[in-house]
Scaffold this active site. Structure first.
Site, PDB file in Angstrom:
ATOM      1  N   LYS A   1       0.823  -1.209   0.000  1.00  0.00           N
ATOM      2  CA  LYS A   1       0.000   0.000   0.000  1.00  0.00           C
ATOM      3  C   LYS A   1       0.859   1.263   0.000  1.00  0.00           C
ATOM      4  CE  LYS A   1      -2.313  -0.842   3.824  1.00  0.00           C
ATOM      5  NZ  LYS A   1      -1.639  -2.057   4.305  1.00  0.00           N
TER       6      LYS A   1
ATOM      7  N   ARG B   1      -8.950   1.892   9.742  1.00  0.00           N
ATOM      8  CA  ARG B   1      -8.407   0.548   9.949  1.00  0.00           C
ATOM      9  C   ARG B   1      -9.342  -0.317  10.789  1.00  0.00           C
ATOM     10  NH1 ARG B   1      -2.522   0.849   9.530  1.00  0.00           N
ATOM     11  NH2 ARG B   1      -1.527  -1.122  10.065  1.00  0.00           N
TER      12      ARG B   1
ATOM     13  N   ARG C   1      11.747  -6.162   3.985  1.00  0.00           N
ATOM     14  CA  ARG C   1      11.440  -4.732   3.856  1.00  0.00           C
ATOM     15  C   ARG C   1      12.429  -3.888   4.668  1.00  0.00           C
ATOM     16  NH1 ARG C   1       5.409  -2.532   4.449  1.00  0.00           N
ATOM     17  NH2 ARG C   1       5.494  -3.269   6.602  1.00  0.00           N
TER      18      ARG C   1
ATOM     19  N   ARG D   1      11.971  -2.330  10.195  1.00  0.00           N
ATOM     20  CA  ARG D   1      11.027  -1.871  11.213  1.00  0.00           C
ATOM     21  C   ARG D   1      10.876  -2.943  12.284  1.00  0.00           C
ATOM     22  NH1 ARG D   1       5.982   0.223   7.730  1.00  0.00           N
ATOM     23  NH2 ARG D   1       4.924  -0.992   9.316  1.00  0.00           N
TER      24      ARG D   1
ATOM     25  N   ARG E   1       0.233  -8.907  13.555  1.00  0.00           N
ATOM     26  CA  ARG E   1      -0.376  -7.846  12.735  1.00  0.00           C
ATOM     27  C   ARG E   1      -1.345  -8.431  11.717  1.00  0.00           C
ATOM     28  NH1 ARG E   1       4.240  -4.532  10.198  1.00  0.00           N
ATOM     29  NH2 ARG E   1       2.627  -2.998   9.759  1.00  0.00           N
TER      30      ARG E   1
HETATM   31  P1  AMP Z   1       1.401   0.675   9.186  1.00  0.00           P
HETATM   32  O1  AMP Z   1       2.688   1.289   8.776  1.00  0.00           O
HETATM   33  O2  AMP Z   1       0.199   1.273   8.477  1.00  0.00           O
HETATM   34  O3  AMP Z   1       1.400  -0.826   9.101  1.00  0.00           O
HETATM   35  O4  AMP Z   1       1.188   1.056  10.731  1.00  0.00           O
HETATM   36  C1  AMP Z   1       2.125   0.671  11.740  1.00  0.00           C
HETATM   37  C2  AMP Z   1       1.433   0.625  13.096  1.00  0.00           C
HETATM   38  O5  AMP Z   1       0.897   1.922  13.418  1.00  0.00           O
HETATM   39  C3  AMP Z   1       0.230  -0.310  13.188  1.00  0.00           C
HETATM   40  O6  AMP Z   1       0.617  -1.636  13.443  1.00  0.00           O
HETATM   41  C4  AMP Z   1      -0.542   0.310  14.346  1.00  0.00           C
HETATM   42  O7  AMP Z   1       0.042   0.005  15.593  1.00  0.00           O
HETATM   43  C5  AMP Z   1      -0.339   1.812  14.105  1.00  0.00           C
HETATM   44  N1  AMP Z   1      -1.414   2.391  13.250  1.00  0.00           N
HETATM   45  C6  AMP Z   1      -1.283   2.930  11.999  1.00  0.00           C
HETATM   46  N2  AMP Z   1      -2.469   3.357  11.533  1.00  0.00           N
HETATM   47  C7  AMP Z   1      -3.386   3.083  12.497  1.00  0.00           C
HETATM   48  C8  AMP Z   1      -4.786   3.269  12.610  1.00  0.00           C
HETATM   49  N3  AMP Z   1      -5.507   3.813  11.621  1.00  0.00           N
HETATM   50  N4  AMP Z   1      -5.393   2.853  13.753  1.00  0.00           N
HETATM   51  C9  AMP Z   1      -4.688   2.302  14.764  1.00  0.00           C
HETATM   52  N5  AMP Z   1      -3.373   2.088  14.726  1.00  0.00           N
HETATM   53  C10 AMP Z   1      -2.706   2.479  13.605  1.00  0.00           C
END
Ligand code: AMP
Length: 210
Positions: A13, A88, A123, A156, A167
């Site tokens: 994404k 989300r 990644r 990460r 996740r």
């Molecule tokens: P991502 O890079 O989008 O996978 O986000 C990394 C982490 O940030 C996720 O595993 C969540 O802990 C937090 N996070 C990002 N976006 C959200 C959201 N919309 N709601 C809740 N937690 C979020």
């Protein structure tokens, strides 16, 4: 265009959002990147978010809604936006509707859990500008160095194997119901992940008609 990208963590994404941003001339807003910057800068938001992020859980809906409302009120979002990582949960999607935050299209990128586990271990993310690479499919020109800003790359913490599995579980339990939510509202488009970034982008453009 006001677009959200849906799909499991590691579906690409972020990469596709960056490409689409340039093509459409609208900003990409990644809540994951906003939160990671907050953690890096040690802000109050960062300190609160870190505990959830490190284990692969979600930051509370109320906290993240405050963050996104503030970001979307900035001038560069007036002509449209691409959202990566939000909404989300159903609570967040409903909060968007209650707040009048418009979404034209929800674009789902599909990919198997097995492929994701393989991808995420490769990644790497730039410590400076958060650009994303993959050691096999999208390597930087110079080993472990960002093409754009020259900072070094890192894995990460939430891309580590145990966290990835958590996740994925969180995605299936809390985020996947959004697919039905946007389908019911006739806003869902689906793109199957392709063997390369370019091929996925091509299908995505075709699906969006751009
Ligand atoms: P991502 O890079 O989008 O996978 O986000 C990394 C982490 O940030 C996720 O595993 C969540 O802990 C937090 N996070 C990002 N976006 C959200 C959201 N919309 N709601 C809740 N937690 C979020």
């Amino acid at each position: 265009m006001k677009l959200i990208l849906l799909g499991p963590p590691g579906a690409g994404k972020g990469t596709q959002a960056e490409i689409l941003s340039k093509k459409l001339g609208v900003p990409t807003i990644s809540t994951g990147n906003i939160l990671r910057n907050a953690v890096k800068n040690g802000t109050k938001l960062g300190l609160e978010a870190k505990t959830y992020m490190d284990t692969g859980g979600l930051v509370p809906d109320g906290v993240i809604m405050g963050v996104i409302k503030e970001r979307l009120s900035e001038a560069d979002c007036r002509g449209g936006y691409i959202l990566d990582g939000i909404p989300r949960t159903l609570v967040q999607a409903e909060a968007f509707e209650d707040e009048g935050i418009a979404i034209d299209t929800a674009l789902l990128i599909t990919i198997s859990d097995e492929e994701i586990e393989e991808r995420m271990t490769g990644r790497r993310v730039c410590k400076g500008c958060s650009a994303t690479y993959h050691i096999k499919t999208n390597p930087p020109k110079t080993h472990n160095t960002c093409d754009s800003c020259g900072h070094s790359l890192e894995m990460r913490k939430d891309d580590e194997p145990g966290t990835v599995r958590n996740r994925l579980q969180v995605y299936h339990d809390l985020t996947e119901p959004l697919v039905e939510h946007y389908k019911d509202r006739h806003k869902l488009l689906v793109v199957n992940n392709q063997p390369s970034i370019e091929a996925t982008t091509a299908v995505l453009y075709q699906t969006l008609g751009i």
